[in-house]
Enzyme design. Structure first.
Site, PDB file in Angstrom:
ATOM      1  N   ASP A 554       0.758  -1.257   0.000  1.00  0.00           N
ATOM      2  CA  ASP A 554       0.000   0.000   0.000  1.00  0.00           C
ATOM      3  C   ASP A 554       0.790   1.310   0.000  1.00  0.00           C
ATOM      4  O   ASP A 554       0.949   1.959  -1.008  1.00  0.00           O
ATOM      5  CB  ASP A 554      -0.962   0.014   1.191  1.00  0.00           C
ATOM      6  N   GLU A 788      -1.850  -8.767  12.722  1.00  0.00           N
ATOM      7  CA  GLU A 788      -1.590  -8.370  11.339  1.00  0.00           C
ATOM      8  C   GLU A 788      -0.144  -7.904  11.152  1.00  0.00           C
ATOM      9  O   GLU A 788       0.493  -8.177  10.145  1.00  0.00           O
ATOM     10  CB  GLU A 788      -2.553  -7.235  10.971  1.00  0.00           C
TER      11      GLU A 788
END
Ligand SMILES: *[C@@H]1O[C@H](CO)[C@@H](O)[C@H](O)[C@H]1NC(C)=O
Ligand SMILES: *[C@@H]1O[C@H](CO)[C@@H](O)[C@H](O)[C@H]1NC(C)=O
Ligand SMILES: *[C@@H]1O[C@H](CO)[C@@H](O)[C@H](O)[C@H]1NC(C)=O
Length: 818
Positions: A554, A788
């Site tokens: 990202d 995560e």
């Protein structure tokens, strides 16, 4: 992983090609008439042709690949794949099962504590604040044991399947509730079992007095079946039963149905200790919307309200199973669960050999849980994506299709992600290659005629209900790292590939070729053998550094000013991997693989790589593009026109200010992207660049931390920088397990090859492996979850949880299976 909270990669929209029409000639009358007539016909033809062309361009994105599907339409059927038909294929709920069929009957569990203020538990929600939940054991096929830590009590949810008959066999559930010590006296708990149809099939409730004793039903794939609700055993003695039989407008409304139907009830005084009446909430009535749509569900809910501790069972029996040795409940169920448990533990022991590697039983249990959550997180989804190409003014529906895939996170990302899956399959293939082949087949079958696969799979209303609408649409110019080649490489490396694998490769070959070409042609770069991710953010005013969601990383810093001049080193390395694997597949199948071989040789040629991507000043590999390091986010100064009402001025915005003009150059960002030639093992063992990268990795002022390798160097100008007011750093510092897995694996690889850096690679390998293991284990013990990402300063888990997608690769690190 790409966060769907963020905007999806913008399309580089260009206007459709205009169709030109010739002007009619004008001379003599007769000719004019004739010509006018002719041109009318031609004009109409051209008009029709241009209409046809527009139409054919518009449907191109939803035209599927012409080769026969890898997963034939009935291969998941109970006839062909009975042992895989039922499963915990609903990772988005705490506990539930369905079949691998389009409109499956689904079953599930909810619960609520009647004494506290806690909410109804059903779908996995971070906001529920559970202390922990997840599979302790799950073999991916036949059984699972899950532990859920709620406030004041623990629930064990277990299931086991039993083959038999023609419709996928039987299964039984056991829910065991245990109070935490010291128990809060008289804590009342309600558990809800539900069964629902999804547009087909029929359910009939059966009562024993006022208690729902069982449900019978039929559906296309299940034939006739019975679901029994035996009376539970509860310590407090007092048990109340309620049930609800209704319809609802789709599976994603089930929680709401239960919540809105709860009314004040009183427990039967006779059963209770001392005969005291107890007030509680019980399901009562629900009024479905007047005209249910085609996807309406028939829904039956059994509610049991009791005191801890308790044990309840649910028994599913298939009507076509004649020679059943007895009901799978009570002692028989215990025996069956034990049998599977022992079998899995033995297989795990033999496969990973963790005792021999010095791990204690608690750490082995951690590894078993990590693997089990990866397997227990596999879902079966059915539906269509919303997609768009530059030829579609509006999003259009992709063809309806099934997807059997693992998911990154049961709470936050309970759906398929293309580049995550390649990592998931590294672990899944190790455990059970058949599951990996099936996932690969499903993913490649989602390919359209151009060779594009939508990277985030939001299939069906239940999945869509979890994603904000603006993030749903997938653009067909956007790629995602082709990590399925990572999984394929591993599967091909095993000594003997099972017939299932060879059969897969034969069927998959045309698709793999098209997929490869799609990358090679649509994501090519400005120079030969260079590549560029499409779909970067175009709005350079909003972002400190425009994101590249398509790369999977990202907000990892790239060129400050996106342009066609860019070349991306990570994508180039992915293409090298893809070329190598394609060449190997050609070899295996006896196809001509010289093209792939050539591409592989060019892409792995170290001197060409260095020429395109080595940035001497950075001491690492880098992207190239139109770039300046001197950008900052500043508050826009409100401009007040003379006489303007200050209240009419829009609130100030944080915008990017460019302090120094960009120019074509290498991008000075040291981090995961700079390591890719090492990560994918493209460097020669004697390359001096390998030595340089090893030093960057081991430097605590740059990439090294006691918890793993951070995503962006501490010395980078973008380190831990927000990208907008609302976008905190994501791939700008935190530690990610998928890339750390690649680092560990590559270090291990170079420690096995003779060369000047062999020893250094080995010593960093040993340190990094221990750091990762120690931190993930510690965080799991402290927080109850895998996460995560991990904080590079403290090691703490952050982002969403549980994240038992690629973070579960820690099992392979423990076992040193690369
Ligand atoms: C599965 O489908 C194929 C064609 O799609 C058919 O030839 C085959 O007979 C089917 N097999 C079964 C067991 O239904
Ligand atoms: C990939 O594209 C390049 C340049 O367009 C071409 O030379 C090469 O042959 C292609 N590779 C394969 C395997 O098709
Ligand atoms: C780099 O970006 C700037 C700002 O958009 C632009 O003016 C300039 O022409 C670009 N340079 C090149 C070489 O493309």
């Amino acid at each position: 992983m790409t966060r769907d909270r963020r905007r999806h990669g913008g399309s580089e929209a260009r206007p459709p090609p205009s169709s030109r029409r010739a002007a009619p000639p004008q001379r003599e009358w007769s000719r004019v008439v004739l010509v006018a007539l002719l041109s009318c016909i031609i004009g109409f033809g051209a008009f029709a042709y241009s209409g046809y062309r527009k139409w054919s361009l518009a449907v191109r994105v939803v035209t599927m690949h012409p080769s026969p599907p890898i997963i034939s339409p009935n291969s998941s059927s109970p006839a062909l794949s009975p042992h895989m038909f039922w499963g915990s294929y609903r990772p988005q709920v705490y506990f539930g099962m369905k079949t691998r069929s389009p409109r499956s009957v689904v079953t599930g569990l909810m619960w609520v504590s009647q004494s506290g203020s806690s909410s109804l538990r059903h779908t996995c929600e971070q906001s529920d604040g559970l202390a922990r939940y997840g599979w302790l054991l799950h073999d991916g096929v036949s059984f699972g044991i899950q532990e859920i830590g709620d406030k004041g009590f623990t629930l064990m949810t277990e299931f086991v399947k039993r083959p038999g008959g023609q419709h996928g066999g039987d299964w039984s559930w056991r829910i065991t509730g245990t109070p935490e010590a010291p128990p809060s006296p008289g804590q009342l708990l309600s558990i809800f079992f539900y069964v629902a149809t999804d547009g087909q099939g029929m359910l009939t409730p059966h009562l024993d007095g006022r208690r729902l004793s069982h449900v019978t039903g039929t559906s296309e794939e299940l034939g006739a079946f019975t679901i029994n609700f035996p009376r539970p055993e509860a310590g407090g003695g007092a048990i109340s039963y309620n049930h609800l039989v209704t319809t609802c407008p789709g599976l994603h409304h089930i929680t709401e149905v239960v919540r809105t139907s709860l009314r004040d009830r009183f427990s039967h005084p006779s059963g209770g200790p001392g005969g005291n009446k107890r007030r509680y909430f019980g399901v009562d009535v629900y009024n479905p919307p007047p005209q249910p749509g085609s996807d309406h569900s028939q829904l039956i809910i059994q509610q049991v309200t009791l005191q801890l501790p308790f044990q309840a069972e649910v028994i599913f029996e298939s009507g076509s199973f004649w020679e059943r040795p007895g009901t799978l409940s009570g002692a028989a169920l215990t025996t069956e669960l034990e049998k599977h448990k022992t079998h899995m533990e033995e297989k795990f022991r033999q496969m990973f050999q963790l005792e021999k590697k010095g791990f204690i039983p608690e750490q082995i249990a951690f590894a078993q849980a990590a693997l089990s959550n990866m397997l227990g997180g596999i879902g079966y989804f059915y539906g269509s994506s919303l997609v768009q190409s530059r030829y579609n003014p509006e999003p259009v529906a992709y063809p309806v299709a099934p997807l059997y895939t693992a998911v990154p996170s049961r709470s936050f990302f309970p759906r398929g992600f293309l580049w995550d899956e390649g990592f998931h399959l590294l672990l899944i293939a190790q455990w059970n290659p058949s599951l990996a082949w099936q996932s690969l087949g499903h993913w490649l079958d989602l390919m359209n005629a151009d060779g594009w696969i939508p990277r985030e799979q939001i299939l069906g209303p239940e999945a869509r209900s979890k994603v904000p609408s603006e993030f749903v649409v997938q653009w067909d110019e956007n790629a995602n790292p082709p990590t399925l080649f990572l999984a394929l490489r591993q599967l091909l490396a095993s000594k003997d590939i099972a017939p299932e694998g060879l059969q897969f490769l034969r069927r998959a070959f045309p698709r793999l070729q098209t997929w490869y070409n799609w990358f090679n042609e649509t994501q090519n770069g400005p120079l030969p053998y260079s590549y560029r991710w499409r779909g970067r953010d175009r709005d350079t005013l909003r972002f400190l550094n425009p994101k590249t969601l398509t790369s999977g990383l990202d907000d990892y810093p790239r060129a400050s000013h996106p342009s066609d001049d860019e070349r991306h080193v990570d994508l180039r390395c992915w293409m090298a991997l893809a070329s190598e694997v394609m060449a190997n597949i050609c070899n295996l199948l006896g196809e001509d693989g010289s093209r792939y071989k050539e591409s592989y040789l060019a892409l792995s040629d170290n001197s060409l790589l260095d020429r395109l991507h080595w940035f001497e000043r950075l001491g690492a590999y880098a992207d190239y593009g139109n770039h300046t390091q001197n950008t900052v986010l500043e508050w826009e100064k409100p401009r007040l026109a003379p006489g303007q009402d200050p209240r009419s001025v829009p609130p100030p915005r944080l915008i990017r200010v460019v302090k120094k003009a960009p120019k074509l150059q290498f991008i000075g960002a040291l981090g995961y992207v700079s390591l890719f030639p090492l990560l994918l093992q493209l460097l020669q063992p004697d390359s001096p660049k390998l030595g340089r990268l090893l030093e960057q990795i081991r430097d605590p002022d740059k990439l090294w931390t006691p918890y793993g390798i951070r995503s962006l160097s501490k010395s980078s100008p973008m380190y831990m920088k927000h990208n907008t007011e609302h976008d905190p750093p994501y791939w700008r510092g935190p530690i990610w397990v998928n890339v750390n897995f690649l680092v560990v694996r590559a270090l291990h690889h170079y420690s096995q090859l003779e060369g000047p850096y062999q020893e250094r690679a080995g010593s960093i390998y040993r340190e990094l492996r221990i750091n990762l293991l120690a931190n993930l284990y510690r965080q799991y013990k402290e927080s109850g979850f895998l996460w995560e990402q991990y904080n590079d300063q403290t090691g703490r888990g952050q982002g969403c949880h549980p994240f038992t997608g690629w973070s579960a690769l820690i099992v392979l690190v423990m076992a040193e299976e690369y």
